[in-house]
Design a protein around this motif. Structure first.
Motif, PDB file in Angstrom:
ATOM      1  N   LEU A  72     169.131 -68.054 -42.080  1.00 52.55           N
ATOM      2  CA  LEU A  72     168.129 -66.622 -42.564  1.00 52.55           C
ATOM      3  C   LEU A  72     166.620 -67.012 -42.784  1.00 52.55           C
ATOM      4  CD1 LEU A  72     170.772 -65.541 -45.548  1.00 52.55           C
ATOM      5  CD2 LEU A  72     170.238 -64.658 -43.165  1.00 52.55           C
ATOM      6  N   LEU A  73     166.161 -68.193 -43.113  1.00 45.79           N
ATOM      7  CA  LEU A  73     164.897 -68.366 -43.276  1.00 45.79           C
ATOM      8  C   LEU A  73     164.215 -68.157 -41.904  1.00 45.79           C
ATOM      9  CD1 LEU A  73     162.505 -69.186 -45.420  1.00 45.79           C
ATOM     10  CD2 LEU A  73     162.924 -71.650 -44.583  1.00 45.79           C
ATOM     11  N   LEU A  74     164.713 -69.092 -41.061  1.00 48.57           N
ATOM     12  CA  LEU A  74     164.159 -68.998 -39.643  1.00 48.57           C
ATOM     13  C   LEU A  74     164.150 -67.796 -38.787  1.00 48.57           C
ATOM     14  CD1 LEU A  74     165.711 -72.681 -38.164  1.00 48.57           C
ATOM     15  CD2 LEU A  74     163.542 -71.994 -39.172  1.00 48.57           C
ATOM     16  N   GLU A  75     165.244 -67.020 -39.105  1.00 48.99           N
ATOM     17  CA  GLU A  75     165.322 -65.510 -38.626  1.00 48.99           C
ATOM     18  C   GLU A  75     164.122 -64.767 -39.410  1.00 48.99           C
ATOM     19  OE1 GLU A  75     169.030 -63.660 -39.003  1.00 48.99           O
ATOM     20  OE2 GLU A  75     170.035 -64.682 -37.467  1.00 48.99           O
ATOM     21  N   ASN A  76     164.004 -64.975 -40.670  1.00 47.49           N
ATOM     22  CA  ASN A  76     162.978 -64.270 -41.397  1.00 47.49           C
ATOM     23  C   ASN A  76     161.573 -64.625 -40.763  1.00 47.49           C
ATOM     24  OD1 ASN A  76     164.861 -62.900 -42.900  1.00 47.49           O
ATOM     25  ND2 ASN A  76     164.207 -63.997 -44.666  1.00 47.49           N
ATOM     26  N   ALA A  77     161.389 -65.645 -40.468  1.00 44.18           N
ATOM     27  CA  ALA A  77     160.223 -66.347 -39.895  1.00 44.18           C
ATOM     28  C   ALA A  77     159.758 -65.808 -38.469  1.00 44.18           C
ATOM     29  CB  ALA A  77     160.111 -67.881 -40.112  1.00 44.18           C
ATOM     30  N   ASP A  82     156.998 -61.801 -35.191  1.00 41.83           N
ATOM     31  CA  ASP A  82     157.253 -60.663 -34.143  1.00 41.83           C
ATOM     32  C   ASP A  82     156.443 -59.565 -34.733  1.00 41.83           C
ATOM     33  OD1 ASP A  82     158.331 -59.569 -31.911  1.00 41.83           O
ATOM     34  OD2 ASP A  82     160.044 -58.801 -32.699  1.00 41.83           O
ATOM     35  N   GLU A  83     156.236 -59.113 -36.059  1.00 42.80           N
ATOM     36  CA  GLU A  83     155.694 -57.852 -36.505  1.00 42.80           C
ATOM     37  C   GLU A  83     154.093 -58.258 -36.535  1.00 42.80           C
ATOM     38  OE1 GLU A  83     156.796 -55.124 -36.909  1.00 42.80           O
ATOM     39  OE2 GLU A  83     158.807 -55.795 -36.285  1.00 42.80           O
ATOM     40  N   LEU A  84     153.537 -59.553 -36.233  1.00 41.25           N
ATOM     41  CA  LEU A  84     152.042 -59.575 -36.363  1.00 41.25           C
ATOM     42  C   LEU A  84     151.358 -58.814 -35.399  1.00 41.25           C
ATOM     43  CD1 LEU A  84     151.845 -63.306 -37.749  1.00 41.25           C
ATOM     44  CD2 LEU A  84     151.433 -61.086 -39.126  1.00 41.25           C
ATOM     45  N   ASP A  85     150.179 -58.613 -35.586  1.00 43.85           N
ATOM     46  CA  ASP A  85     149.181 -57.998 -34.731  1.00 43.85           C
ATOM     47  C   ASP A  85     148.989 -58.610 -33.376  1.00 43.85           C
ATOM     48  OD1 ASP A  85     147.479 -56.826 -33.238  1.00 43.85           O
ATOM     49  OD2 ASP A  85     145.736 -56.749 -34.838  1.00 43.85           O
ATOM     50  N   PRO A  86     149.275 -58.293 -32.228  1.00 46.48           N
ATOM     51  CA  PRO A  86     149.216 -59.059 -31.118  1.00 46.48           C
ATOM     52  C   PRO A  86     148.011 -59.578 -30.869  1.00 46.48           C
ATOM     53  CG  PRO A  86     150.558 -56.874 -30.674  1.00 46.48           C
ATOM     54  CD  PRO A  86     149.849 -56.988 -32.068  1.00 46.48           C
ATOM     55  N   ALA A  87     146.985 -59.209 -31.435  1.00 47.67           N
ATOM     56  CA  ALA A  87     145.439 -59.506 -31.180  1.00 47.67           C
ATOM     57  C   ALA A  87     145.262 -60.944 -31.862  1.00 47.67           C
ATOM     58  CB  ALA A  87     144.586 -58.429 -31.720  1.00 47.67           C
ATOM     59  N   ILE A  88     146.359 -61.435 -32.744  1.00 51.92           N
ATOM     60  CA  ILE A  88     146.006 -62.595 -33.530  1.00 51.92           C
ATOM     61  C   ILE A  88     146.493 -63.539 -32.208  1.00 51.92           C
ATOM     62  CG2 ILE A  88     146.674 -63.911 -35.336  1.00 51.92           C
ATOM     63  CD1 ILE A  88     147.488 -61.399 -36.886  1.00 51.92           C
ATOM     64  N   ASP A  89     145.656 -64.664 -32.341  1.00 50.11           N
ATOM     65  CA  ASP A  89     146.066 -65.811 -31.324  1.00 50.11           C
ATOM     66  C   ASP A  89     147.369 -66.483 -31.828  1.00 50.11           C
ATOM     67  OD1 ASP A  89     145.678 -68.683 -32.714  1.00 50.11           O
ATOM     68  OD2 ASP A  89     144.019 -67.285 -33.511  1.00 50.11           O
ATOM     69  N   VAL A  95     150.920 -69.921 -38.303  1.00 51.46           N
ATOM     70  CA  VAL A  95     150.156 -70.591 -39.473  1.00 51.46           C
ATOM     71  C   VAL A  95     150.546 -69.405 -40.557  1.00 51.46           C
ATOM     72  CG1 VAL A  95     148.504 -71.285 -40.794  1.00 51.46           C
ATOM     73  CG2 VAL A  95     148.629 -72.162 -38.773  1.00 51.46           C
ATOM     74  N   THR A  96     150.206 -68.197 -40.061  1.00 48.75           N
ATOM     75  CA  THR A  96     150.405 -66.894 -41.081  1.00 48.75           C
ATOM     76  C   THR A  96     151.815 -66.688 -41.455  1.00 48.75           C
ATOM     77  OG1 THR A  96     148.356 -65.815 -40.142  1.00 48.75           O
ATOM     78  CG2 THR A  96     149.952 -64.528 -41.257  1.00 48.75           C
ATOM     79  N   THR A  97     152.723 -66.932 -40.407  1.00 44.17           N
ATOM     80  CA  THR A  97     154.175 -66.734 -40.447  1.00 44.17           C
ATOM     81  C   THR A  97     154.512 -67.944 -41.670  1.00 44.17           C
ATOM     82  OG1 THR A  97     154.412 -65.919 -38.430  1.00 44.17           O
ATOM     83  CG2 THR A  97     156.516 -66.745 -39.344  1.00 44.17           C
ATOM     84  N   VAL A  98     154.260 -69.147 -41.255  1.00 43.38           N
ATOM     85  CA  VAL A  98     154.877 -70.063 -42.469  1.00 43.38           C
ATOM     86  C   VAL A  98     154.252 -69.797 -43.748  1.00 43.38           C
ATOM     87  CG1 VAL A  98     154.517 -72.613 -42.956  1.00 43.38           C
ATOM     88  CG2 VAL A  98     154.999 -71.803 -40.584  1.00 43.38           C
ATOM     89  N   GLU A  99     153.016 -69.576 -43.896  1.00 45.17           N
ATOM     90  CA  GLU A  99     152.430 -69.051 -45.187  1.00 45.17           C
ATOM     91  C   GLU A  99     152.825 -67.895 -45.934  1.00 45.17           C
ATOM     92  OE1 GLU A  99     148.211 -68.814 -44.236  1.00 45.17           O
ATOM     93  OE2 GLU A  99     148.005 -70.934 -44.586  1.00 45.17           O
ATOM     94  N   SER A 100     154.019 -67.308 -45.139  1.00 42.60           N
ATOM     95  CA  SER A 100     154.494 -66.256 -45.746  1.00 42.60           C
ATOM     96  C   SER A 100     155.937 -66.402 -46.417  1.00 42.60           C
ATOM     97  CB  SER A 100     154.910 -64.889 -44.669  1.00 42.60           C
ATOM     98  OG  SER A 100     155.740 -65.361 -43.697  1.00 42.60           O
ATOM     99  N   LEU A 101     156.140 -67.769 -46.105  1.00 39.77           N
ATOM    100  CA  LEU A 101     157.497 -68.306 -46.579  1.00 39.77           C
ATOM    101  C   LEU A 101     157.361 -68.438 -48.152  1.00 39.77           C
ATOM    102  CD1 LEU A 101     158.727 -70.526 -43.607  1.00 39.77           C
ATOM    103  CD2 LEU A 101     159.123 -68.078 -44.082  1.00 39.77           C
ATOM    104  N   PRO A 104     161.318 -68.388 -53.110  1.00 40.97           N
ATOM    105  CA  PRO A 104     162.110 -69.613 -53.046  1.00 40.97           C
ATOM    106  C   PRO A 104     163.482 -69.448 -53.133  1.00 40.97           C
ATOM    107  CG  PRO A 104     161.125 -68.485 -55.194  1.00 40.97           C
ATOM    108  CD  PRO A 104     160.620 -67.656 -54.073  1.00 40.97           C
ATOM    109  N   ALA A 105     163.978 -68.095 -53.291  1.00 42.25           N
ATOM    110  CA  ALA A 105     165.616 -67.953 -52.951  1.00 42.25           C
ATOM    111  C   ALA A 105     166.016 -68.614 -51.987  1.00 42.25           C
ATOM    112  CB  ALA A 105     165.908 -66.632 -53.407  1.00 42.25           C
ATOM    113  N   LEU A 106     165.174 -68.766 -50.661  1.00 39.81           N
ATOM    114  CA  LEU A 106     165.359 -68.864 -49.480  1.00 39.81           C
ATOM    115  C   LEU A 106     164.995 -70.430 -49.259  1.00 39.81           C
ATOM    116  CD1 LEU A 106     164.572 -65.937 -47.120  1.00 39.81           C
ATOM    117  CD2 LEU A 106     166.621 -66.905 -47.638  1.00 39.81           C
ATOM    118  N   LEU A 107     163.851 -70.707 -49.736  1.00 43.96           N
ATOM    119  CA  LEU A 107     163.306 -71.756 -49.236  1.00 43.96           C
ATOM    120  C   LEU A 107     163.861 -73.080 -50.049  1.00 43.96           C
ATOM    121  CD1 LEU A 107     161.298 -73.103 -47.479  1.00 43.96           C
ATOM    122  CD2 LEU A 107     159.552 -72.906 -49.170  1.00 43.96           C
ATOM    123  N   GLU A 108     164.091 -72.863 -51.451  1.00 48.87           N
ATOM    124  CA  GLU A 108     164.977 -73.912 -52.218  1.00 48.87           C
ATOM    125  C   GLU A 108     166.070 -74.430 -51.596  1.00 48.87           C
ATOM    126  OE1 GLU A 108     165.022 -76.456 -55.396  1.00 48.87           O
ATOM    127  OE2 GLU A 108     163.367 -75.370 -54.604  1.00 48.87           O
TER     128      GLU A 108
END
Length: 219
Positions: A72-77, A82-89, A95-101, A104-108
């Motif tokens: 579930l966590l990997l799917e969410n990531a 997939d939803e981020l602005d395509p202009a972002i490298d 990095v933004t995706t990882v920082e969005s995790l 704690p209900a998923l990560l713990e």
């Protein structure tokens, strides 16, 4: 054409999701209290209030139920990326995706599972499959975001990000030591920070490795 509004889940779908969640929670709870060796489909099914047959309607094995939070966590990531602005490298987006995790209900539970999996090869194999599935999904997203790139480049990028994630888990585990305190909330915070730092190493070109060791002058 106007898109039709998304239909809310039916009662049947809600019941199925609740049953799936109950199975996962029961498996994780028994893992913590009784240990991996004591886990059986029967004991988990009983704790979840279902039959053994129903358990196998949802999961093919105990390991698959335990691995559900990782999936579930990997799917969410992948969905966040997939939803981020395509202009972002791509690396900054990773990095933004990882920082969005931040949930704690998923990560713990994933943190706990990683620590348990180090002693149980079957659990470790299930986690590896989840990482590989994520790499495949990430390759597809990279290909769509960078259509002029080669298939090899997309695959190398995806597997590099996944490799950074796996390296972060290993580094996090080493930093915790042999007897981590499961009740310490800083464990999850440390894992999230380590994951973000690992992917940032890719983005920034491994700055610490650019420091050359001094060579002694020849006499």
């Amino acid at each position: 054409m106007i898109d039709s509004p998304e239909q809310p889940p039916s009662r049947r779908e809600k019941n199925k999701a609740a049953t799936r969640t109950a199975i996962v929670h029961a498996a994780l709870a028994q893992l913590e209290t009784a240990g991996y060796a004591a886990l059986t489909a029967e004991s988990v099914a009983e704790a979840a209030g279902i039959s053994r047959r129903t358990f196998f309607n949802y999961f093919p094995s105990i390991e698959a139920a335990l691995n559900e939070p990782t999936r579930l966590l990997l799917e969410n990531a992948v969905a966040v990326l997939d939803e981020l602005d395509p202009a972002i490298d791509l690396l900054s987006a990773a990095v933004t995706t990882v920082e969005s995790l931040v949930d704690p209900a998923l990560l713990e539970p994933i943190a706990n599972l990683y620590l348990h999996a180090s002693a149980h090869p079957q659990m470790a194999r299930m986690q590896l499959e989840a990482w590989n599935d994520c790499a495949e999904a990430l390759t597809e997203i990279v290909t769509a975001r960078a259509p002029h790139g080669t298939a090899l480049a997309a695959s190398v990028f995806a597997h590099s990000v996944i490799g950074a994630g796996k390296a972060a888990f290993a580094a996090w585990s080493r930093e915790l030591g042999e007897s981590p305190d499961a009740s310490d909330p800083r464990r999850t915070q440390l894992l999230r920070a380590t994951l973000a730092e690992a992917v940032a190493q890719l983005r920034d070109g491994f700055p610490s490795l650019q420091q050359r060791a001094p060579h002694p002058r020849k006499a």
